[in-house]
Design a protein around this motif. Structure first.
Motif, PDB file in Angstrom:
ATOM      1  N   MET A  43       6.342  26.560  29.222  1.00 45.96           N
ATOM      2  CA  MET A  43       6.760  27.183  28.537  1.00 45.96           C
ATOM      3  C   MET A  43       6.638  26.517  27.048  1.00 45.96           C
ATOM      4  N   THR A  44       6.376  28.156  26.764  1.00 42.12           N
ATOM      5  CA  THR A  44       5.901  27.662  24.929  1.00 42.12           C
ATOM      6  C   THR A  44       7.443  27.706  24.502  1.00 42.12           C
ATOM      7  N   ARG A  45       7.869  26.397  23.386  1.00 44.48           N
ATOM      8  CA  ARG A  45       9.528  26.735  23.252  1.00 44.48           C
ATOM      9  C   ARG A  45       9.400  27.516  22.063  1.00 44.48           C
ATOM     10  N   SER A  46       8.227  28.634  21.583  1.00 41.67           N
ATOM     11  CA  SER A  46       8.559  29.190  20.042  1.00 41.67           C
ATOM     12  C   SER A  46       8.779  30.789  20.976  1.00 41.67           C
ATOM     13  N   VAL A  47       8.904  30.506  22.199  1.00 38.40           N
ATOM     14  CA  VAL A  47       9.476  31.514  22.876  1.00 38.40           C
ATOM     15  C   VAL A  47      10.298  32.749  22.246  1.00 38.40           C
ATOM     16  N   GLU A  48      10.543  33.882  21.331  1.00 35.85           N
ATOM     17  CA  GLU A  48      11.797  34.492  21.554  1.00 35.85           C
ATOM     18  C   GLU A  48      12.119  35.453  22.343  1.00 35.85           C
ATOM     19  N   VAL A  49      11.642  35.752  23.420  1.00 33.79           N
ATOM     20  CA  VAL A  49      12.354  36.672  24.439  1.00 33.79           C
ATOM     21  C   VAL A  49      12.193  36.428  25.676  1.00 33.79           C
ATOM     22  N   LEU A  50      13.522  35.778  26.263  1.00 34.58           N
ATOM     23  CA  LEU A  50      12.930  35.081  27.701  1.00 34.58           C
ATOM     24  C   LEU A  50      13.798  36.017  28.401  1.00 34.58           C
ATOM     25  N   ILE A  51      13.569  36.732  29.565  1.00 32.98           N
ATOM     26  CA  ILE A  51      14.280  37.438  30.217  1.00 32.98           C
ATOM     27  C   ILE A  51      13.954  36.278  31.685  1.00 32.98           C
ATOM     28  N   VAL A  52      14.597  36.060  32.628  1.00 36.22           N
ATOM     29  CA  VAL A  52      14.563  35.808  34.158  1.00 36.22           C
ATOM     30  C   VAL A  52      14.909  36.749  34.986  1.00 36.22           C
ATOM     31  N   ASP A  53      13.971  37.110  36.305  1.00 38.20           N
ATOM     32  CA  ASP A  53      14.040  37.699  37.441  1.00 38.20           C
ATOM     33  C   ASP A  53      15.712  37.705  37.823  1.00 38.20           C
ATOM     34  N   SER A  54      15.784  38.715  38.652  1.00 41.44           N
ATOM     35  CA  SER A  54      17.018  38.486  39.598  1.00 41.44           C
ATOM     36  C   SER A  54      16.688  37.869  40.389  1.00 41.44           C
ATOM     37  N   ASN A  55      17.313  36.711  41.468  1.00 45.85           N
ATOM     38  CA  ASN A  55      17.053  35.903  42.414  1.00 45.85           C
ATOM     39  C   ASN A  55      16.616  34.874  41.833  1.00 45.85           C
ATOM     40  N   ALA A  56      16.894  34.605  40.986  1.00 47.14           N
ATOM     41  CA  ALA A  56      15.889  33.629  40.564  1.00 47.14           C
ATOM     42  C   ALA A  56      16.512  32.060  40.052  1.00 47.14           C
ATOM     43  N   CYS A  57      16.138  30.827  39.647  1.00 49.86           N
ATOM     44  CA  CYS A  57      15.894  29.629  39.299  1.00 49.86           C
ATOM     45  C   CYS A  57      17.427  28.542  40.224  1.00 49.86           C
ATOM     46  N   ASN A  58      16.978  29.239  41.512  1.00 49.65           N
ATOM     47  CA  ASN A  58      18.760  29.415  42.683  1.00 49.65           C
ATOM     48  C   ASN A  58      18.127  27.946  43.484  1.00 49.65           C
TER      49      ASN A  58
END
Length: 140
Positions: free
Chosen positions: A1-16
């Motif tokens: 993922m690029t470090r220059s991202v301005e908006v980061l939206i993580v979905d539900s039930n993610a990163c578990n």
């Protein structure tokens, strides 16, 4: 993922994933908005939003950053930090998120206007085993 991202939206039930225990966003220097859906980041023990010069808004859904989903909580050593983000205006945390975190430090965020924890239906439980510390940059 690029470090220059301005908006980061993580979905539900993610990163578990059980091996994902630290979330540090400091390398996302251009981040303005961080949003997380419901039931995400269950095993993260340390959440760091530190030194994000462009961050304006954080929205966390329900039951995020929460291992426990019952009303019986054990003492934990889990920490949340929102520090040194000069443009942050809004922090919204949904019901039962961070419910088993023992530390919540919100410090040196001079533009912070609103902190909302819990839901309109009365469900909160955020940081219920911990300490909330708020500090402004204008301390004596």
């Amino acid at each position: 993922m690029t470090r220059s991202v301005e908006v980061l939206i993580v979905d539900s039930n993610a990163c578990n994933d059980e091996s994902f225990t630290i979330l540090s966003m400091s390398s996302f220097s251009s981040l303005r908005v961080f949003e997380v859906g419901d039931y995400s980041f269950a095993y993260v023990d340390e959440t760091k939003l530190i030194g994000l010069a462009e961050l304006e808004r954080v929205v966390i859904g329900r039951y995020c950053f929460a291992k426990e989903r019952s009303l019986v909580f054990e003492e934990t050593n889990r920490h949340f930090y929102l520090r040194d983000c000069p443009l942050i205006k809004t922090l919204e945390i949904g019901g039962c998120s961070f419910c088993d975190y023992s530390v919540c430090e919100i410090e040196n965020n001079d533009s912070l206007e609103a902190i909302e924890m819990g839901d309109w239906n009365g469900e909160s439980m955020s940081f219920c085993t911990g300490v909330l510390v708020l500090r402004s940059g204008n301390q004596s």
